[in-house]
Design an enzyme around this catalytic site. Structure first.
Site, mmCIF file in Angstrom:
data_model
loop_
_atom_site.group_PDB
_atom_site.id
_atom_site.type_symbol
_atom_site.label_atom_id
_atom_site.label_comp_id
_atom_site.label_asym_id
_atom_site.label_seq_id
_atom_site.Cartn_x
_atom_site.Cartn_y
_atom_site.Cartn_z
ATOM 1 N N ASP A 1 0.878 -1.171 0.000
ATOM 2 C CA ASP A 1 0.000 0.000 0.000
ATOM 3 C C ASP A 1 0.919 1.226 0.000
ATOM 4 O O ASP A 1 2.140 1.111 -0.191
ATOM 5 C CB ASP A 1 -0.991 -0.031 1.177
ATOM 6 C CG ASP A 1 -0.323 0.191 2.524
ATOM 7 O OD1 ASP A 1 0.932 0.241 2.590
ATOM 8 O OD2 ASP A 1 -1.053 0.321 3.538
ATOM 9 N N CYS B 1 3.356 -3.110 3.934
ATOM 10 C CA CYS B 1 2.573 -1.940 4.331
ATOM 11 C C CYS B 1 3.391 -1.192 5.377
ATOM 12 O O CYS B 1 4.595 -1.420 5.513
ATOM 13 C CB CYS B 1 1.171 -2.314 4.798
ATOM 14 S SG CYS B 1 1.058 -3.370 6.259
ATOM 15 N N THR C 1 3.264 -1.268 8.710
ATOM 16 C CA THR C 1 3.693 -2.148 9.799
ATOM 17 C C THR C 1 3.866 -3.602 9.385
ATOM 18 O O THR C 1 4.493 -4.375 10.114
ATOM 19 C CB THR C 1 2.618 -2.132 10.909
ATOM 20 O OG1 THR C 1 1.383 -2.604 10.329
ATOM 21 C CG2 THR C 1 2.439 -0.741 11.497
ATOM 22 N N HIS D 1 9.662 -24.065 9.315
ATOM 23 C CA HIS D 1 8.644 -24.715 10.150
ATOM 24 C C HIS D 1 7.211 -24.454 9.680
ATOM 25 O O HIS D 1 6.339 -25.277 9.936
ATOM 26 C CB HIS D 1 8.783 -24.241 11.610
ATOM 27 C CG HIS D 1 9.951 -24.871 12.313
ATOM 28 N ND1 HIS D 1 10.115 -24.819 13.676
ATOM 29 C CD2 HIS D 1 11.021 -25.566 11.836
ATOM 30 C CE1 HIS D 1 11.235 -25.467 14.024
ATOM 31 N NE2 HIS D 1 11.808 -25.910 12.920
ATOM 32 N N HIS E 1 6.234 -30.748 10.921
ATOM 33 C CA HIS E 1 5.764 -29.400 10.582
ATOM 34 C C HIS E 1 4.691 -29.454 9.494
ATOM 35 O O HIS E 1 3.775 -28.634 9.481
ATOM 36 C CB HIS E 1 6.948 -28.523 10.153
ATOM 37 C CG HIS E 1 8.006 -28.446 11.204
ATOM 38 N ND1 HIS E 1 7.775 -27.884 12.432
ATOM 39 C CD2 HIS E 1 9.282 -28.899 11.223
ATOM 40 C CE1 HIS E 1 8.870 -27.978 13.168
ATOM 41 N NE2 HIS E 1 9.800 -28.594 12.465
HETATM 42 C C1 RB5 Z 1 -1.387 3.009 6.420
HETATM 43 O O1 RB5 Z 1 -1.364 4.215 7.094
HETATM 44 C C2 RB5 Z 1 -1.150 1.875 7.392
HETATM 45 O O2 RB5 Z 1 -2.265 1.738 8.219
HETATM 46 C C3 RB5 Z 1 -0.877 0.592 6.652
HETATM 47 O O3 RB5 Z 1 0.215 0.774 5.814
HETATM 48 C C4 RB5 Z 1 -0.545 -0.620 7.471
HETATM 49 O O4 RB5 Z 1 0.449 -0.345 8.404
HETATM 50 C C5 RB5 Z 1 -1.711 -1.299 8.079
HETATM 51 O O5 RB5 Z 1 -1.561 -2.347 8.760
#
Ligand code: RB5
Length: 153
Positions: free
Chosen positions: A19, A76, A78, A109, A144
């Site tokens: 994203d 993304c 996080t 695993h 596994h």
């Molecule tokens: C976008 O701001 C952020 O929410 C997205 O990139 C991601 O981290 C969501 O889990």
């Protein structure tokens, strides 16, 4: 379950998407992996405009389900949203990784077929190392395999 890679020199087919929060790291990884000779399919986005990560996760999981020897990379901010979205799809084993140890065991695993990364968490160097380890570590099978076969039961 025929994913038994032995050599780091093996070239992989990779489907990758992000994203907006993962756009810069995705752009870096696309070039990094192409330079290494992998068959890289960039499923977007092509610019860093705001977009919805579940739709990008779906593009990659659809591709992996049609090409079972391929790997997916989802980025993304996080890595959390991408991993949540991807893991809702039966047959997808997506691993949110922040270390080479995670990347290694996700393959050995868990037979993960998608690695999820957070651009706001992991820098380009560790992200590249995690992807290298992920692509080159074979699934150990055995007990596994029994365990991952219990998913979705
Ligand atoms: C976008 O701001 C952020 O929410 C997205 O990139 C991601 O981290 C969501 O889990």
């Amino acid at each position: 379950m025929n994913r038994h890679r032995q050599l780091e020199t093996d070239m992989s087919t990779i489907y990758i998407a992000s994203d907006h929060g993962g756009f810069n790291l995705k752009t870096f990884l696309v070039q990094y992996l192409k330079d290494k000779g992998h068959d890289v399919h960039d499923l977007g986005p092509s610019d860093p405009a705001s977009c919805d990560y579940p739709l990008k996760a779906q593009a990659v999981t659809d591709a992996i389900l049609k090409d079972e020897n391929a790997f997916g990379i989802l980025v993304c901010g996080t890595g959390i949203g991408m991993s949540m979205a991807a893991n809702r799809v039966p047959g997808i084993r997506a691993a949110l990784c922040t270390s080479e140890f995670h990347a290694s065991f996700a393959r050995a695993h868990n037979n993960a077929n998608v690695i999820c990364l957070g651009e706001r968490v992991s820098g380009q160097g560790i992200a590249a190392s995690m992807v290298d380890v992920f692509l080159s570590t074979p699934f150990e099978g055995g007990r596994h395999l029994r365990r991952i076969n219990l998913f979705n039961k």
